[in-house]
Design an enzyme around this catalytic site. Structure first.
Site: not given
Length: 135
Positions: A16-17
């Protein structure tokens, strides 16, 4: 019951980010582990052939319970340990443990239902599948 090991690398698309493995990636890895186990134990039939052939069987996820224990990161090498905990007449329960070396990252319990491909109604687990998994 047999244990099947599926090993893979964590790719950028799995994260994810924040740079951690995204929670849904564990579900993908578990699916890959179950699929590869099925291919090894029933090598003469693919899932597509099971659905389209005389057996007319779909194997569907009924429920998944995941206990995330430790984070996983980009480039980690992980192994999904897959075993069958229980066979019933119309379903079975898999236990899948995602590990990085000796560390448990996630523990999954996956309930699968066997369904008639034409009627979409519950179906008995074919004997050749039950036998392959219990040998």
């Amino acid at each position: 019951m047999k244990e099947y090991l599926y090993t893979t690398r964590v790719y950028f698309s799995d994260t994810d980010a924040a740079g951690l493995v995204y929670h849904a990636s564990y579900i993908d890895w578990a699916e890959h582990g179950r699929t590869e186990m099925l291919k090894e134990l029933v090598p003469d039939k693919t899932q597509a052939e099971l659905a389209a052939g005389a057996d007319g069987i779909l194997i569907l996820v009924r429920s998944i319970k995941i206990d995330y224990q430790k984070p996983c990161y980009l480039d980690d090498i992980i192994t999904v340990h897959t075993t069958i905990e229980e066979f019933r007449r119309l379903s079975c329960i898999f236990r899948q443990v995602v590990m990085r070396g000796d560390e448990v990252l996630a523990d999954l319990h996956v309930s699968l239902a066997f369904v008639n491909a034409e009627t979409k109604r519950p179906a008995l687990i074919p004997d050749f599948i039950r036998n392959a998994f219990s040998e």
